[in-house]
Design a protein around this motif. Structure first.
Motif, PDB file in Angstrom:
ATOM      1  N   LEU B 487       2.108-102.776  29.043  1.00  0.00           N
ATOM      2  CA  LEU B 487       2.569-102.503  27.743  1.00  0.00           C
ATOM      3  C   LEU B 487       1.366-100.669  28.018  1.00  0.00           C
ATOM      4  O   LEU B 487       1.613 -99.011  27.242  1.00  0.00           O
ATOM      5  CB  LEU B 487       2.332-102.541  26.270  1.00  0.00           C
ATOM      6  N   TYR B 488      -0.072-100.930  28.774  1.00  0.00           N
ATOM      7  CA  TYR B 488      -0.256 -99.740  28.959  1.00  0.00           C
ATOM      8  C   TYR B 488       0.127 -98.625  29.764  1.00  0.00           C
ATOM      9  O   TYR B 488       1.010 -99.016  30.618  1.00  0.00           O
ATOM     10  CB  TYR B 488      -1.515-101.022  29.951  1.00  0.00           C
ATOM     11  N   ASN B 489      -0.075 -97.554  29.672  1.00  0.00           N
ATOM     12  CA  ASN B 489      -0.011 -96.489  30.296  1.00  0.00           C
ATOM     13  C   ASN B 489       0.185 -96.430  32.080  1.00  0.00           C
ATOM     14  O   ASN B 489      -1.120 -96.547  32.435  1.00  0.00           O
ATOM     15  CB  ASN B 489       0.478 -95.361  30.195  1.00  0.00           C
ATOM     16  N   THR B 494      -4.944 -93.292  35.143  1.00  0.00           N
ATOM     17  CA  THR B 494      -5.959 -94.176  33.990  1.00  0.00           C
ATOM     18  C   THR B 494      -7.290 -94.802  34.480  1.00  0.00           C
ATOM     19  O   THR B 494      -7.808 -94.868  35.380  1.00  0.00           O
ATOM     20  CB  THR B 494      -5.533 -96.191  34.276  1.00  0.00           C
ATOM     21  N   PHE B 553      -2.859 -98.828  23.679  1.00  0.00           N
ATOM     22  CA  PHE B 553      -1.984 -98.816  24.774  1.00  0.00           C
ATOM     23  C   PHE B 553      -1.784 -96.910  25.574  1.00  0.00           C
ATOM     24  O   PHE B 553      -1.183 -97.190  26.355  1.00  0.00           O
ATOM     25  CB  PHE B 553      -0.802 -99.056  23.788  1.00  0.00           C
ATOM     26  N   GLU B 554      -1.262 -96.615  24.353  1.00  0.00           N
ATOM     27  CA  GLU B 554      -1.353 -94.856  24.969  1.00  0.00           C
ATOM     28  C   GLU B 554      -2.366 -93.906  24.888  1.00  0.00           C
ATOM     29  O   GLU B 554      -2.136 -93.347  25.891  1.00  0.00           O
ATOM     30  CB  GLU B 554      -0.038 -94.325  23.884  1.00  0.00           C
ATOM     31  N   SER B 555      -3.181 -93.957  24.366  1.00  0.00           N
ATOM     32  CA  SER B 555      -4.190 -93.232  24.276  1.00  0.00           C
ATOM     33  C   SER B 555      -5.427 -93.787  25.710  1.00  0.00           C
ATOM     34  O   SER B 555      -5.779 -94.971  25.861  1.00  0.00           O
ATOM     35  CB  SER B 555      -4.692 -92.836  22.895  1.00  0.00           C
TER      36      SER B 555
END
Lengths: 227, 693
Positions: B487-489, B494, B553-555
């Motif tokens: 679910l992490y981008n 990264t 996850f997104e930020s």
């Protein structure tokens, strides 16, 4: 597919790339090609040819000097004596590759592929200690120490049989020496053969020696012996 | 009777033309990446350390295999194979197995090599089998192999169950009760080194009836299998197979050996010759009373040795002693840096300076002080026993982190450095996918305020890969500390680290670290660690405590609600035997589970390292999910193995340890033991052969 090619290309270029130095030579070559800069300019200028080595030049320098050729190299490199430690003479080239001789026996070398760390020779070894040819022993023992695990490294013990052959005059930089061919056959931890061109007084003027299982044979001309 | 005829057929064929001499061609890899025939194993071993990465495929399976000659008589094979249609049409079974083979005797005289092996060691899964096998060379280019197998290798024409019945395959639950139980069957065959250089031919009678595959619709028309193997250059080997009558298979293997580097090790510049003092040397030390001269000499020395990859952090000079704290930035083996510096000191320093005290600094920490005497160097250089003699006369002491009254201090702080390096991550054990891999480009930057305090950033970008692709939302009953990794981008950059780090020493043998910030890809917080490891000791003890919170996850900078305290007590042991090191960690993992991790690694002198670990915690196998418990291996390869110059850079291929919540450990980048592990007396001993290089 394009992405995959890009990825592989990027990996090739960026392997081992950091501010600490050790820039990938691929990068260096590409950079030089792209910028058309210093290295290309240097290459465009014809190098000044090295002066031919003459006997007069050797005499003028008055320093112990050898010429070394490894394997199938077309020409040899000139090394001059830098240090003398207990009979071990270390010769160095202009880019600091070194060879150490005890007499005419190669006991160490650095910067020429697989390093030979040291060699132990017997007190009657005529390759190490100048001995009139007629007094040469028929065999000697040696211990070669190569880079390996721990302080001991890899130790190879050999026994070498010496056989004096026919006269074979040689000429080195304008001087002709009356020598005999001596064949040295070694067995034990390694099996190899050395050749030496030896004057009657035991002076070795040219020698071709084994210096390790991964090394090509090293051919050495004594251009100016140590006084 | 028919099975005996079948079994003997190949053996008789093999014996028909058999001169007696030692065999000269090397062992072949079978389709499973192990030494052997076609599908059946043999008893020979590859050279110590030989590593092969194979890609295999046939009508019944496909996959990748990592083979490693763990010790001269132990072969380890990790197989990741996809058993096609195993669970019905179009439904494959992903199988991961660890195969071990132990050679009991090598081939000698009339005696064949004999080995005992375990396929899918410790688990009674679809691949599980045990066998005893013998291989004998007959002539220069012929080898014969016979064996008896149990489990999967005891299914074709079995002779009975000499050691009792075997439990049915149930799961991959660890166990050994099934060893050598159930039906046994014979197998055998031969290998022939053809007149075409590099080409070998193998034929075998197989004892594997492919019971599971037949249930899935596969037919076995013949127990005879055939193979052609071809060595292309030194590092590539391919195989083509005709199996079971009409099935085809292939294998492509990349091979290498950490003991035989591709590039010759020393085409660089040799060391300075030692300048020995003699009776006429001026031994006066009056110059040492002049502090500016001392400082100037050390500044000049620093400039000179920086040209050959040695950075002097601190230096102090007196009439008879020089103390240096140095960092080796170039040489793969630290004794080489020590030796080259010592040679330079014999040239650069006044004759009265007899003692050289050289402390090795890494990661901002002074580790070990090597004490050399100049007169020893002069007496030993070039001599036959210089290697062992120099080690015997050298003292190894725990280094103070700083010199008391330095004449020179490296003053280029703050210091900014950066790096780019490729990373390859392979996921074998986690998630539902079969084999997943990412090729990452990792960039790092460090802003060092002083030797101990630094700010560090690491950003990675996936270039190609599929780890996490198609992953389903986690249904793990544990806190989702790793299972939601997908679910992490993963597409964009990264940030895997943004930390302030402070390293220090509480005493010469006790190291400390505090890190705060975004510690890794999934967690941020504060990490503290203490490590006690005297240099003369081959073991050490560490304690690490972390308070962390899960990242969003997104930020890139946000957080989730989950937070925890995690930490371990660790025992590190350098066995001193064949490069093996062991580590035991006991403590609390990210998901709150308690347990232990056992790690074992083998390091070669040229820097290759193969390591593996297993983690068992109080999480049940059912709650853990696929794989039952956390495990993984990693292969670290120094880049100077393939580069035409000396470098300390390395790259690591990690396998496993992805996506499992149980046994998940915080990934702190600058743990203390990896910083100091190369600098204790044991490690310096192992690489001391480079001292005179």
């Amino acid at each position: 597919m394009i992405r995959a090619k890009f990825a592989i290309g990027a990996l090739m270029l960026l392997g081992a790339c950091s501010s600490a130095g050790g820039v990938n030579p691929v990068i260096g070559a590409v950079w030089d090609r792209v910028r058309g800069g210093n290295r290309a300019a240097e290459a465009a200028v014809p190098a000044t040819p090295a002066p031919a080595l003459t006997r007069a030049r050797i005499d003028e320098l008055d320093i112990a000097m050898i010429r070394v050729k490894v394997g199938d190299a077309q020409s040899g490199s000139i090394l001059t004596a830098r240090t003398l430690n207990g009979g071990y003479v270390t010769y160095a080239s202009s880019n600091q590759q070194t060879i150490t001789l005890f007499g005419a026996l190669v006991t160490a070398h650095r910067g020429i592929a697989y390093d030979l760390l040291s060699v132990a020779h017997a007190s009657n070894d005529p390759i190490a200690i100048r001995t009139p040819l007629e007094e040469w022993p028929s065999a000697v023992d040696r211990t070669y120490r190569l880079a390996g695990n721990g302080p001991e490294g890899e130790v190879l013990k050999v026994s070498c049989a010496l056989r004096v052959g026919p006269p074979y005059p040689i000429t080195q930089v304008e001087v002709t020496y009356e020598t005999r061919i001596v064949q040295e056959s070694c067995t034990g931890g390694a099996t190899f053969m050395n050749l030496h061109m030896v004057a009657e007084d035991g002076q070795i003027w040219r020698t071709a020696q084994w210096t390790g299982p991964l090394m090509n044979q090293m051919e050495i001309e004594i251009l100016e012996p140590l006084d | 009777m028919r099975r005996v005829q079948n079994f003997l057929a190949i053996s008789i064929l093999a014996l028909a033309s058999s001169p007696a001499a030692a065999v000269t061609f090397g062992p072949n890899l079978n389709i499973n990446g192990s030494t052997g025939l076609v599908d059946m194993p043999g008893a020979l071993m590859l050279p110590d350390g030989q590593t092969s990465w194979s890609f295999t495929g046939s009508n019944t399976m496909s996959g990748t295999v990592l083979s490693f000659q763990l010790l001269p008589n132990i072969e380890a094979v990790i197989r990741m194979q996809n058993l096609q249609d195993w669970n019905g049409p179009g439904v494959n079974q992903a199988e991961r197995s660890l195969d071990l083979k132990f050679q009991l005797f090598g081939e000698q005289g009339w005696r064949p090599a004999v080995a005992v092996g375990f396929t899918d060691f410790g688990a009674n899964g679809p691949l599980a089998s045990e066998y005893i096998v013998a291989t004998k060379s007959i002539g220069d280019n012929f080898r014969l192999t016979v064996g008896i197998g149990w489990g999967r290798l005891g299914t074709h024409n079995p002779i009975g169950a000499p050691f009792g019945a075997r439990d049915p395959q149930t799961s991959n639950t660890p166990g050994i009760d099934h060893f050598f139980a159930g039906d046994a069957a014979f197998f055998g065959g031969f290998e022939w080194d053809t007149p075409i250089k590099g080409l070998t031919f193998s034929a075998e009678y197989s004892s594997d009836a492919y019971v599971g595959e037949q249930a899935a619709g596969f037919t076995v028309d013949s127990p005879f299998n055939f193979a052609l193997g071809y060595q292309i250059g030194r590092n590539l080997n391919v195989g083509a197979y005709l199996m079971h009558g009409d099935a085809f298979g292939f294998r492509v293997s990349l091979t290498g050996n950490p003991n035989t580097p591709i590039t010759p090790p020393d085409f660089g510049t040799g060391p300075l010759p030692v300048r020995a003092r003699d009776g006429s040397s001026n031994m006066s030390a009056s110059w040492a009373n002049n502090a500016p001269i001392r400082g100037q000499m050390m500044t000049l020395l620093s400039t000179a040795v920086s040209e050959v990859g040695i950075r002097i952090h601190e230096a102090a000079l007196s009439g008879d002693t020089v103390e240096l704290q140095i960092q080796n930035t170039q040489y793969a083996r630290d004794p080489k840096a020590i030796g080259r510096l010592a040679r330079a000191l014999t040239v650069a320093l006044p004759p009265s300076v007899e003692n050289f005290r050289i402390s090795l600094v890494n990661g901002g920490l002074a580790t070990t002080t090597v004490v050399l005497r100049r007169s020893d160097i002069e007496a030993q250089v070039e001599r036959p026993n210089a290697g062992p003699d120099s080690y015997a006369t050298t003292q190894f002491l725990d280094a103070p982190n700083h010199l008391t009254n330095p004449d020179f201090v490296f003053d280029d702080y703050p210091d900014f450095s950066w790096s780019f390096s490729p990373q390859i991550a392979v996921n074998l054990f986690g998630g539902d996918a079969f084999t997943q891999a990412d090729v990452l480009l990792q960039g790092g930057a460090s802003y060092r305020i002083n030797r101990g305090l630094s700010f560090n950033l690491a950003v990675s970008q996936r270039l190609i890969g599929n780890i996490g692709d198609g992953a389903l939302p986690s249904d793990s009953p544990l806190p989702h500390v790793r299972s939601d990794a997908a679910l992490y981008n993963n597409g964009g950059p990264t940030m895997s680290r943004l930390t302030a780090d402070y390293v220090f020493k509480l005493s010469p043998s006790v190291y400390g670290r505090v890190s705060a910030g975004y510690l890794e890809s999934h967690f941020a917080g504060v990490s503290t660690e203490v490590l006690w490891h005297p240099t003369a000791q081959n073991w050490g003890l560490g304690l690490e405590v972390n308070y962390v919170r899960q990242r969003a996850f997104e930020s890139m900078f946000g957080f989730q609600d989950y937070e925890t305290v995690t930490g371990h007590a660790s025992l590190y042991w350098d066995t001193g035997w064949n490069g093996f090191e062991a580590q035991i960690d006991v403590g609390r993992y990210l998901a709150g589970d308690w347990g232990t991790t056992l790690s074992l690694s083998r390091r070669f002198n040229n820097g290759w390292e193969l390591s593996g670990y297993i983690t068992l915690t109080d999480v049940s196998f059912d709650d853990f999910g696929n794989g039952n418990f956390d495990k993984g291996i990693a292969l670290t390869i120094p880049l100077d193995w393939t580069l035409p110059y000396e470098s300390r850079s390395m790259t690591t291929i990690g396998l496993g340890g992805y996506g499992s919540d149980g046994g998940a450990r915080l990934n702190v980048s600058n743990r203390l033991y990896p910083i100091i592990r190369d600098y204790n007396q044991q490690d310096l001993h192992d690489s001391w052969g480079a001292y005179w290089q």
